[in-house]
Design an enzyme around this catalytic site. Sequence first.
Site, PDB file in Angstrom:
ATOM      1  N   ASP A   1      23.383   1.912 -18.123  1.00 61.70           N
ATOM      2  CA  ASP A   1      21.685   2.081 -18.375  1.00 61.70           C
ATOM      3  C   ASP A   1      21.896   1.571 -19.733  1.00 61.70           C
ATOM      4  O   ASP A   1      22.379   0.836 -20.190  1.00 61.70           O
ATOM      5  CB  ASP A   1      21.325   4.066 -18.951  1.00 61.70           C
ATOM      6  CG  ASP A   1      22.708   4.119 -19.701  1.00 61.70           C
ATOM      7  OD1 ASP A   1      23.635   3.578 -19.783  1.00 61.70           O
ATOM      8  OD2 ASP A   1      22.866   5.343 -19.590  1.00 61.70           O
TER       9      ASP A   1
ATOM     10  N   GLU B   1      17.360  12.207 -16.999  1.00 62.35           N
ATOM     11  CA  GLU B   1      17.754  13.661 -17.544  1.00 62.35           C
ATOM     12  C   GLU B   1      17.280  14.901 -17.243  1.00 62.35           C
ATOM     13  O   GLU B   1      17.180  15.277 -16.049  1.00 62.35           O
ATOM     14  CB  GLU B   1      16.533  13.341 -18.961  1.00 62.35           C
ATOM     15  CG  GLU B   1      16.397  12.410 -20.040  1.00 62.35           C
ATOM     16  CD  GLU B   1      17.325  13.010 -21.269  1.00 62.35           C
ATOM     17  OE1 GLU B   1      18.401  13.937 -20.700  1.00 62.35           O
ATOM     18  OE2 GLU B   1      17.681  13.065 -22.845  1.00 62.35           O
TER      19      GLU B   1
ATOM     20  N   HIS C   1      22.884  15.588 -18.827  1.00 65.62           N
ATOM     21  CA  HIS C   1      22.543  14.449 -18.335  1.00 65.62           C
ATOM     22  C   HIS C   1      23.764  13.730 -17.760  1.00 65.62           C
ATOM     23  O   HIS C   1      24.793  13.587 -19.002  1.00 65.62           O
ATOM     24  CB  HIS C   1      21.584  14.107 -18.778  1.00 65.62           C
ATOM     25  CG  HIS C   1      22.090  13.160 -20.438  1.00 65.62           C
ATOM     26  ND1 HIS C   1      20.985  13.475 -21.286  1.00 65.62           N
ATOM     27  CD2 HIS C   1      23.057  11.887 -20.758  1.00 65.62           C
ATOM     28  CE1 HIS C   1      21.664  12.131 -22.569  1.00 65.62           C
ATOM     29  NE2 HIS C   1      22.887  11.843 -22.114  1.00 65.62           N
TER      30      HIS C   1
ATOM     31  N   ASP D   1      23.250  18.328 -22.673  1.00 61.87           N
ATOM     32  CA  ASP D   1      21.653  18.769 -21.404  1.00 61.87           C
ATOM     33  C   ASP D   1      22.258  18.923 -20.354  1.00 61.87           C
ATOM     34  O   ASP D   1      21.467  18.982 -19.101  1.00 61.87           O
ATOM     35  CB  ASP D   1      20.432  18.014 -22.163  1.00 61.87           C
ATOM     36  CG  ASP D   1      20.780  17.063 -22.136  1.00 61.87           C
ATOM     37  OD1 ASP D   1      21.400  16.695 -21.408  1.00 61.87           O
ATOM     38  OD2 ASP D   1      19.358  16.669 -22.177  1.00 61.87           O
TER      39      ASP D   1
HETATM   40  C1  GLP Z   1      24.466   9.118 -24.052  1.00 63.35           C
HETATM   41  C2  GLP Z   1      24.260   8.040 -22.186  1.00 63.35           C
HETATM   42  C3  GLP Z   1      25.032   8.813 -21.770  1.00 63.35           C
HETATM   43  C4  GLP Z   1      26.571   9.410 -22.153  1.00 63.35           C
HETATM   44  C5  GLP Z   1      25.888  10.938 -22.553  1.00 63.35           C
HETATM   45  C6  GLP Z   1      26.773  10.751 -23.851  1.00 63.35           C
HETATM   46  O1  GLP Z   1      23.481   8.549 -24.290  1.00 63.35           O
HETATM   47  N1  GLP Z   1      23.496   7.258 -21.817  1.00 63.35           N
HETATM   48  O2  GLP Z   1      25.599   7.503 -21.058  1.00 63.35           O
HETATM   49  O3  GLP Z   1      27.597   9.837 -21.035  1.00 63.35           O
HETATM   50  O4  GLP Z   1      24.970  10.964 -23.667  1.00 63.35           O
HETATM   51  O5  GLP Z   1      27.476  10.327 -25.342  1.00 63.35           O
HETATM   52  P1  GLP Z   1      28.322  10.343 -26.148  1.00 63.35           P
HETATM   53  O6  GLP Z   1      29.566   9.844 -24.937  1.00 63.35           O
HETATM   54  O7  GLP Z   1      28.258  10.063 -26.913  1.00 63.35           O
HETATM   55  O8  GLP Z   1      29.063  11.894 -25.907  1.00 63.35           O
END
Ligand code: GLP
Length: 256
Positions: free
Chosen positions: A63, A139, A134, A132
């Site tokens: 992404d 989402e 995702h 959440d």
């Molecule tokens: C982000 C990314 C995801 C990631 C998630 C968790 O916003 N788009 O790919 O897995 O949210 O992030 P973190 O590893 O910083 O907790």
Amino acid sequence: MEIIIQPTPEAATKIAARIIARQLREKPDAVLGLATGSTPLLLYRELVALKLDWSKVTTFNLDEYVGLPREHPQSYHSFMWENLFRHVNIAKKNVHIPDGNTKDIPKFCAKYEKQIRAAGGIDLQVLGIGTDGHIGFNEPTSSLASRTRIKTLTQLTRRDNARFFGSEADVPHHVVTMGIGTIMEAKQILLLAFGPKKSRAIAEAVEGPITAVNPASVLQMHPVTKVCLDAPAASGLQRADYYRWVYDNKPGWQTF
Ligand code: GLP
């Protein structure tokens, strides 16, 4: 799903890195799906330290934020080059990260899907998970069949990611993300989650019903998914003792 619970993020990451290293040794021209966020940081550090050969590897990132310049320190382009690509011998032409600044987003997304297919599909997809549930930036309530497209972030995700930007107001609202259907086509999936903040999302994803309200729960339908957790992230799992026993007593012949 194979649930691998380790005491610390370091220990869980070591196992994940070994799985990726094996993939690259078995298939030097492997296609990897890569994730961003704080979770895979240790993994990328570990992979760099392993000094693997990335010369034939192709990557597709999950992404990117829409409207953030590529050079912005919080763009996922910057993240990937800073934390992984500049430290390994990957060919620039083999790196694919969604373009958040393209004029025609649907056209770009269709091209991204085509590029994944042309590369032979993703052999191994690395995933983190949002609080959440995702995956990528899919989402809650994202279609479980979705393909690469534009998505709008929830307030919770923008709040979670504000720590990287300084303030919530600076977090973009829109992103381009691989779809859940796209992710599900990867041959193998490696989901990492650390810390108590992820325990609920993980418990729902692993032991709850399959529902678009927790997009990661769709991984229950994926034939080769490994979930690498530290103990706090696993603390909401009802069957944690079972998963620990299974992993500790895995027969030597069992490669998956
Ligand atoms: C982000 C990314 C995801 C990631 C998630 C968790 O916003 N788009 O790919 O897995 O949210 O992030 P973190 O590893 O910083 O907790």
